[in-house]
Design a protein around this motif. Structure first.
Motif, PDB file in Angstrom:
ATOM      1  N   ILE A 195       0.722  -1.169  -0.016  1.00 46.88           N
ATOM      2  CA  ILE A 195      -0.055  -0.182  -0.131  1.00 46.88           C
ATOM      3  C   ILE A 195       0.876   1.173  -0.138  1.00 46.88           C
ATOM      4  N   ALA A 196       1.912   1.270   0.542  1.00 46.23           N
ATOM      5  CA  ALA A 196       2.826   2.265   0.577  1.00 46.23           C
ATOM      6  C   ALA A 196       3.498   2.473  -0.909  1.00 46.23           C
ATOM      7  N   LEU A 197       3.807   1.590  -1.465  1.00 45.99           N
ATOM      8  CA  LEU A 197       4.096   1.841  -3.167  1.00 45.99           C
ATOM      9  C   LEU A 197       2.995   2.509  -3.769  1.00 45.99           C
ATOM     10  N   GLY A 198       1.673   1.914  -3.248  1.00 44.65           N
ATOM     11  CA  GLY A 198       0.438   2.647  -4.044  1.00 44.65           C
ATOM     12  C   GLY A 198       0.480   4.242  -3.691  1.00 44.65           C
ATOM     13  N   ALA A 199       0.698   4.416  -2.624  1.00 49.06           N
ATOM     14  CA  ALA A 199       0.470   5.864  -1.869  1.00 49.06           C
ATOM     15  C   ALA A 199       1.630   6.749  -2.595  1.00 49.06           C
ATOM     16  N   GLY A 200       2.950   6.094  -2.816  1.00 48.31           N
ATOM     17  CA  GLY A 200       3.932   6.813  -3.380  1.00 48.31           C
ATOM     18  C   GLY A 200       3.505   7.149  -4.867  1.00 48.31           C
ATOM     19  N   ILE A 201       2.848   6.010  -5.608  1.00 48.24           N
ATOM     20  CA  ILE A 201       2.458   6.105  -7.071  1.00 48.24           C
ATOM     21  C   ILE A 201       1.272   7.296  -7.138  1.00 48.24           C
ATOM     22  N   CYS A 250       3.223   5.184   4.473  1.00 48.99           N
ATOM     23  CA  CYS A 250       2.368   5.564   3.380  1.00 48.99           C
ATOM     24  C   CYS A 250       2.353   7.209   3.216  1.00 48.99           C
ATOM     25  N   THR A 251       2.867   7.891   4.394  1.00 48.81           N
ATOM     26  CA  THR A 251       2.796   9.534   4.118  1.00 48.81           C
ATOM     27  C   THR A 251       4.260  10.071   4.454  1.00 48.81           C
ATOM     28  N   SER A 252       5.431   9.229   4.375  1.00 47.02           N
ATOM     29  CA  SER A 252       6.661   9.707   4.923  1.00 47.02           C
ATOM     30  C   SER A 252       7.662   9.661   3.629  1.00 47.02           C
ATOM     31  N   ARG A 256      11.147   3.893   2.163  1.00 46.70           N
ATOM     32  CA  ARG A 256      11.652   3.745   0.776  1.00 46.70           C
ATOM     33  C   ARG A 256      10.558   2.800  -0.334  1.00 46.70           C
ATOM     34  N   ASN A 257       9.645   2.446   0.512  1.00 49.28           N
ATOM     35  CA  ASN A 257       8.694   2.039  -0.384  1.00 49.28           C
ATOM     36  C   ASN A 257       7.621   3.118  -1.028  1.00 49.28           C
ATOM     37  N   TRP A 258       7.391   4.088  -0.100  1.00 48.05           N
ATOM     38  CA  TRP A 258       6.901   5.407  -0.642  1.00 48.05           C
ATOM     39  C   TRP A 258       7.764   5.851  -1.497  1.00 48.05           C
ATOM     40  N   ARG A 259       8.803   6.129  -1.333  1.00 46.79           N
ATOM     41  CA  ARG A 259       9.787   6.648  -2.426  1.00 46.79           C
ATOM     42  C   ARG A 259       9.936   5.935  -3.649  1.00 46.79           C
ATOM     43  N   ALA A 260       9.979   4.631  -3.567  1.00 45.09           N
ATOM     44  CA  ALA A 260      10.011   3.956  -5.021  1.00 45.09           C
ATOM     45  C   ALA A 260       8.647   4.240  -5.480  1.00 45.09           C
ATOM     46  N   GLY A 261       7.530   4.138  -5.074  1.00 46.94           N
ATOM     47  CA  GLY A 261       6.295   4.283  -5.652  1.00 46.94           C
ATOM     48  C   GLY A 261       6.381   5.665  -6.092  1.00 46.94           C
ATOM     49  N   HIS A 262       6.590   6.815  -5.502  1.00 48.52           N
ATOM     50  CA  HIS A 262       6.753   7.803  -5.992  1.00 48.52           C
ATOM     51  C   HIS A 262       7.559   8.036  -7.562  1.00 48.52           C
ATOM     52  N   LEU A 263       8.615   7.431  -7.604  1.00 43.71           N
ATOM     53  CA  LEU A 263       9.294   7.517  -8.671  1.00 43.71           C
ATOM     54  C   LEU A 263       8.454   6.733  -9.979  1.00 43.71           C
ATOM     55  N   LEU A 264       7.845   5.454  -9.449  1.00 39.97           N
ATOM     56  CA  LEU A 264       7.143   5.027 -10.494  1.00 39.97           C
ATOM     57  C   LEU A 264       5.946   5.895 -10.903  1.00 39.97           C
ATOM     58  N   GLY A 265       5.276   6.664  -9.902  1.00 42.19           N
ATOM     59  CA  GLY A 265       4.317   7.320 -10.371  1.00 42.19           C
ATOM     60  C   GLY A 265       4.665   8.453 -11.311  1.00 42.19           C
TER      61      GLY A 265
END
Length: 345
Positions: A195-201, A250-252, A256-265
């Motif tokens: 879900i953190a990946l999804g939040a980053g995306i 999911c909010t920070s 690293r999962n959020w950061r990875a998702g953010h780059l994917l997004g």
């Protein structure tokens, strides 16, 4: 105070070693990188993984696993989940006395679909540790290293061992609860990375807070749905290792999962994202395992499956979100299993 070996000198392993050192335990921090052990012992710093944090003098780094585990009362496994089997196989040939065995790794093994404690149990004879203890909860290593207030949970089928782990770690800035639901604690810690990946995306697509709030909330429903089917107590997912870990991950930008998702997004390809991160992104591997579990168990997990298609089937982030938003109508609130329906939520 006792002797404790922490196996894995990444950011989380180093942060947990720091907590143990603050509690005046003799801490042996093992790394497979000889140069990293040398840096820690000479400078009392681990700059790559816990930048700017001076480590307590109670921590000594080891490159030799045998020396690291000699005469310790407890071993804390904090290696990436893909390395758990290998490290346990090494321990099997080197460990000759009983220890309290704690793991703090968050993931599910693809294909075998085993939780980390189950992998450990397959590889290590139980007479060396009795029962596995898991440590999990909302905890950025950077903040633990700075001694910011942090609260986590330890869980085991053996309450005495869980309480021993609690005693090892708890202090004025690191509060530790116990919870007997090891299945729920492990699954919450593992599945929240998806879900953190999804939040980053979502953030990478600039979709804002409404979208992320929905994603976190419906992601929690998916986690509870799968977890309940595997024997977890649904109430665990309302606690620190469920919604607590979801919020922090999911909010920070520490995540690293959020950061990875953010780059994917933002449109980066998965292989480029992983190269740029330079650290293990557990959510990628866990997404594959959860996708397999949902298919095997017939559990509906649309967010997980959407992220799986993005990671492994080259679907575009916007197309995945559009597909989620245009699903058929359904109810938000799901019925609890019969044995929990009379409990207060």
């Amino acid at each position: 105070m006792g002797k404790v070996a922490v196996l894995g000198a990444g950011s989380w392993g180093t942060a947990l070693a720091l907590v143990l050192g603050d509690n005046q335990h003799e801490v042996r921090l093992w790394t497979h990188r000889k140069e990293q052990a040398k840096e820690i012992n000479e400078t009392h710093m681990n700059e790559r993984y816990l930048k700017g944090i001076e480590l307590p003098k109670q921590i000594t780094a080891y490159h030799d696993l045998q020396k690291a585990i000699n005469d310790v009362e407890a071993i804390v496994l904090v290696v990436p989940t893909k390395a758990i089997r290998e490290v346990c196989q090494q321990l099997k040939g080197l460990l000759h006395h009983k220890v309290t065995l704690i793991h703090a790794s968050k993931g599910i093994e693809p294909d075998s679909l085993k939780r980390v404690s189950e992998v450990i149990e397959e590889e290590l004879p139980k007479d060396l540790y009795g029962e596995v203890v898991v440590l999990s909860g909302p905890s950025h290593a950077e903040e633990v290293g700075a001694r910011h207030p942090t609260t986590v949970t330890v869980s085991s089928t053996d309450e005495t061992l869980a309480q021993h782990a609690q005693d090892l770690f708890i202090n004025e800035s690191f509060r530790v609860y116990t919870n007997p639901d090891i299945v729920g604690v492990e699954l919450g810690g593992a599945l929240k990375n998806i879900i953190a990946l999804g939040a980053g995306i979502s953030d990478g697509l600039d979709y804002g807070d409404n979208a992320k709030a929905a994603l976190i909330t419906r992601g929690l429903a998916e986690i509870a749905r799968l977890g309940s089917s595997m024997g977890a107590n649904p109430l665990t997912f309302a606690g620190l290792t469920g919604v607590g870990d979801l919020i922090v991950t999911c909010t920070s930008s520490h995540s690293r999962n959020w950061r990875a998702g953010h780059l994917l997004g933002k449109g980066y390809k998965l292989e480029d994202v992983l190269d740029q991160m330079g650290m293990v992104v557990e959510g990628v591997r866990t997404t594959k395992a959860a996708h397999q579990l949902s298919a095997e168990r017939g559990i509906e997990m649309p967010i997980t499956n959407g992220i799986y298609n993005l990671l492994f089937n080259q679907k575009k982030p916007k197309d995945v979100v559009d597909q989620l938003m245009n699903r058929g109508k359904t109810h938000e609130v799901e019925e609890l299993p019969d044995d929990l329906s009379n409990q207060t939520l």
